[in-house]
Design an enzyme around this catalytic site. Sequence first.
Site, mmCIF file in Angstrom:
data_model
loop_
_atom_site.group_PDB
_atom_site.id
_atom_site.type_symbol
_atom_site.label_atom_id
_atom_site.label_comp_id
_atom_site.label_asym_id
_atom_site.label_seq_id
_atom_site.Cartn_x
_atom_site.Cartn_y
_atom_site.Cartn_z
ATOM 1 N N ASP A 106 17.469 42.623 23.176
ATOM 2 C CA ASP A 106 16.807 41.318 23.108
ATOM 3 C C ASP A 106 15.969 41.202 21.844
ATOM 4 O O ASP A 106 15.998 40.180 21.145
ATOM 5 C CB ASP A 106 15.937 41.130 24.354
ATOM 6 N N ASP A 148 22.863 41.543 24.006
ATOM 7 C CA ASP A 148 22.038 40.370 24.251
ATOM 8 C C ASP A 148 22.232 39.377 23.122
ATOM 9 O O ASP A 148 22.659 39.738 22.016
ATOM 10 C CB ASP A 148 20.559 40.737 24.377
ATOM 11 N N GLY A 149 21.922 38.122 23.412
ATOM 12 C CA GLY A 149 21.990 37.063 22.423
ATOM 13 C C GLY A 149 20.716 36.250 22.444
ATOM 14 O O GLY A 149 19.980 36.232 23.435
ATOM 15 N N ASP A 209 22.450 40.729 30.403
ATOM 16 C CA ASP A 209 21.692 39.898 31.333
ATOM 17 C C ASP A 209 22.243 38.481 31.411
ATOM 18 O O ASP A 209 21.672 37.620 32.082
ATOM 19 C CB ASP A 209 20.198 39.894 30.974
ATOM 20 N N HIS A 214 14.276 41.092 30.939
ATOM 21 C CA HIS A 214 12.816 41.025 30.837
ATOM 22 C C HIS A 214 12.105 41.667 32.030
ATOM 23 O O HIS A 214 11.097 41.152 32.517
ATOM 24 C CB HIS A 214 12.362 39.568 30.665
ATOM 25 N N GLU A 245 25.550 35.163 23.134
ATOM 26 C CA GLU A 245 25.842 36.163 24.159
ATOM 27 C C GLU A 245 27.291 36.646 24.061
ATOM 28 O O GLU A 245 27.565 37.849 24.159
ATOM 29 C CB GLU A 245 25.581 35.581 25.552
#
Length: 201
Positions: A132, A7-8, A66, A122, A44
């Site tokens: 995240d 994740d970023g 994601d 999320h 990302e």
Amino acid sequence: MIIVSTDGSCLRNPGGAIGWAWVAHEGGRFDSGGAASGTNQVAELTAVLRAVEAHPGAEPLLIEADSQYAIRCASEWIEGWRRKGWRTASGSPVKNLELVQAIDRAITDREGPVRFRWVRGHVGNPFNERADELAGLAARDWAEGRGEIGSVLIADLPADADVVPARTRTGEPVAASAGAEPRRAGARETAPQWELGTLFD
């Protein structure tokens, strides 16, 4: 198969501090880092690049993310861009070209295959949520001027973060089979203050 979530994070897109992270689904290994300025796309893509680089070898690697942008850059669009001399279908230059080319090299140089799977963010996926959180912590460290000395202190993780860092403060890898107990929040007085690597190490 090795499964890793990436994740970023970008605190203000574009131009704000960024953070990236990957979390392995087995063994509790992770890494994160960041930069003082960037975009969510850079964050990302960097997470994907660092995940591939950190998992060499012949075993298949599955990266869950994601970010459809990062996945499509690394697995779908990249071949066409390469054929077109790193131009898009419209003839314009590929954005974030240096990172895209680095991902291309990392995947090509890796002995085993690399695959990608999109996951919705999320929605309670524990590995996505952990990545995240780590990316957000790294971005905040950089925004607050702590990025140059390390991105995430292990003691800053939540109490249920049953993970160990991929590298120690000195950059030495931490073997997943080392048998050490995971460091947890609140362990600042009793556990070494391991710091994770940054985007520029």
